[in-house]
Design an enzyme around this catalytic site. Structure first.
Site, PDB file in Angstrom:
ATOM      1  CG  LEU A 135      -1.927  -1.192   1.221  1.00 17.70           C
ATOM      2  CD1 LEU A 135      -2.951  -1.020   2.322  1.00 17.70           C
ATOM      3  CD2 LEU A 135      -2.613  -1.383  -0.134  1.00 17.70           C
ATOM      4  CB  ILE A 161      12.870  -1.761   7.344  1.00 17.27           C
ATOM      5  CG1 ILE A 161      14.089  -2.324   8.064  1.00 17.27           C
ATOM      6  CG2 ILE A 161      12.095  -2.837   6.596  1.00 17.27           C
ATOM      7  CD1 ILE A 161      13.725  -3.272   9.203  1.00 17.27           C
ATOM      8  CB  SER A 199      -5.496  -4.470  10.498  1.00 19.48           C
ATOM      9  OG  SER A 199      -5.940  -5.647   9.856  1.00 19.48           O
ATOM     10  CG  ASN A 200      -9.723  -7.053   8.363  1.00 22.49           C
ATOM     11  OD1 ASN A 200     -10.018  -8.197   8.684  1.00 22.49           O
ATOM     12  ND2 ASN A 200      -8.754  -6.807   7.486  1.00 22.49           N
ATOM     13  CG  HIS A 201      -6.651  -9.193  10.508  1.00 24.28           C
ATOM     14  ND1 HIS A 201      -7.328 -10.367  10.296  1.00 24.28           N
ATOM     15  CD2 HIS A 201      -6.249  -8.756   9.287  1.00 24.28           C
ATOM     16  CE1 HIS A 201      -7.317 -10.652   8.997  1.00 24.28           C
ATOM     17  NE2 HIS A 201      -6.667  -9.690   8.365  1.00 24.28           N
ATOM     18  CE1 TYR A 246      -0.746  -6.308  10.594  1.00 26.25           C
ATOM     19  CE2 TYR A 246      -2.875  -7.349  10.274  1.00 26.25           C
ATOM     20  CZ  TYR A 246      -1.979  -6.363   9.952  1.00 26.25           C
ATOM     21  OH  TYR A 246      -2.304  -5.433   9.001  1.00 26.25           O
ATOM     22  CB  SER A 301      -8.830  -7.423   1.496  1.00 23.44           C
ATOM     23  OG  SER A 301      -9.333  -8.195   2.572  1.00 23.44           O
TER      24      SER A 301
HETATM   25  C1  15L Z   1      -4.476  -7.059   6.624  1.00 24.31           C
HETATM   26  O1  15L Z   1      -4.482  -6.348   7.612  1.00 24.31           O
HETATM   27  C2  15L Z   1      -3.231  -7.396   5.912  1.00 24.31           C
HETATM   28  O2  15L Z   1      -2.262  -6.386   6.009  1.00 24.31           O
HETATM   29  C3  15L Z   1      -3.452  -7.760   4.465  1.00 24.31           C
HETATM   30  O3  15L Z   1      -2.299  -8.367   3.973  1.00 24.31           O
HETATM   31  C4  15L Z   1      -4.665  -8.635   4.236  1.00 24.31           C
HETATM   32  O4  15L Z   1      -4.380  -9.912   4.625  1.00 24.31           O
HETATM   33  C5  15L Z   1      -5.868  -8.054   4.920  1.00 24.31           C
HETATM   34  O5  15L Z   1      -5.631  -7.679   6.252  1.00 24.31           O
HETATM   35  C6  15L Z   1      -7.092  -8.966   4.914  1.00 24.31           C
HETATM   36  O6  15L Z   1      -7.685  -9.188   5.966  1.00 24.31           O
HETATM   37  O7  15L Z   1      -7.471  -9.428   3.843  1.00 24.31           O
END
Ligand code: 15L
Length: 282
Positions: A26, A46, A122-124, A147, A176
């Site tokens: 991104l 990095i 993130s959605n995670h 993560y 995503s």
């Molecule tokens: C994320 O946070 C990741 O960075 C990305 O690589 C995808 O895996 C995405 O989520 C996802 O949930 O599809």
């Protein structure tokens, strides 16, 4: 820093924006698409990068290195923090790049008087909610791994820096963001690059950002997320996944009780554990 005016779009670019993770997926997109919104971009990663255009500065920077991050932040007007580990990995890797990294970014912002950060969450952060759930931005967080936990930490850290020091933040719970959705789950979670850019633009120019959590998804059918709590950003996604539906649905669905299908985090919910110690005998 020039006055932030959401209606101004191209006419009042910001001074200098730091874009971390500029060599990442991104980051490479935003390196180009953010160009109209700033007089100059400082690009950090990095990974070594080359060939800076006239409006670009290149800085090689490990986010775990506090002094290096401090130097990268000095003199910028806003930060778009896309850097760090972007997938589920052993905790020790996440600790360095994401947990220490986001602390270093905010601490440097405080020291150098940077007033606004766009943080790639993130959605995670909410990955252990079910795909049948519909989430507001203030829902309970249910991270689906180290993560997601690191992004939850970043959301709390940014809230602290807003409450304590007034540094405004947007936490982008990006779904995503790829050239196109790769599977059935991404028919819901996909964020086009055009909509990603517009989301970041809205966060940079919103007259009052405060501390905002926002989901990053295009205008897809059957959404899991509501951005009603972030309406002040004025983010209106333009794209959707309908052009990709037939292709994604030509692949047979997973079993209805497969955790990858049950939970919003998809395959992230079954990654790990990452053993670093010998097996324990029973
Ligand atoms: C994320 O946070 C990741 O960075 C990305 O690589 C995808 O895996 C995405 O989520 C996802 O949930 O599809």
């Amino acid at each position: 820093m020039p006055k932030l005016d959401a209606t101004a779009k191209l006419s009042t670019p910001l001074g200098k924006i730091l874009l971390t993770g500029a060599a990442g997926g991104l980051g490479q997109v935003l390196r180009h698409s953010l160009q109209p919104f700033a007089n100059s971009l400082r690009l950090s990663d990095i990974t070594p990068m080359t060939s800076a255009a006239a409006h670009e500065e290149i800085v090689q920077c490990n986010l775990a290195d506090k002094a290096a991050v401090d130097a990268a932040v000095a003199g910028v007007d806003a930060i778009v923090h896309m850097g760090g580990v972007s997938t589920e990995r052993p905790f020790e890797e996440i600790l360095e790049a994401n947990i220490k990294g986001v602390f270093h970014i905010y601490e440097a912002a405080r020291r150098h008087g940077v007033r606004r950060v766009v943080f790639d969450s993130s959605n995670h952060v909410v990955g252990f909610h079910k795909q049948s759930d519909f989430l507001e931005t203030d829902c309970a967080r249910r991270p689906d791994g180290y993560y997601g936990l690191s992004k939850a930490y970043g959301e709390d850290l940014s809230r602290f820096y807003f409450d304590r020091y007034g540094i405004e933040s947007a936490c982008l719970r990006i779904g995503s963001s790829f050239p196109e959705p790769a599977d059935r789950r991404m028919l819901v979670t996909w964020l086009s690059y055009r909509d990603l850019t517009e989301l970041v633009r809205c966060c940079l120019f919103a007259p009052a950002l405060g501390h905002t959590i926002v989901y990053g998804a295009s205008n897809n059918r059957d959404p899991w997320w509501s951005n009603a709590g972030a309406a002040h950003l004025g983010f209106v996604p333009q794209d959707n996944t309908e052009p990709f539906r037939a292709k994604a649905e030509s692949v047979a669905p997973l079993a209805a009780d497969d955790p990858v299908r049950v939970y919003q985090g998809g395959s992230f919910v079954v990654r790990g554990p990452f053993e670093t110690l010998p097996a324990v005998s029973p």
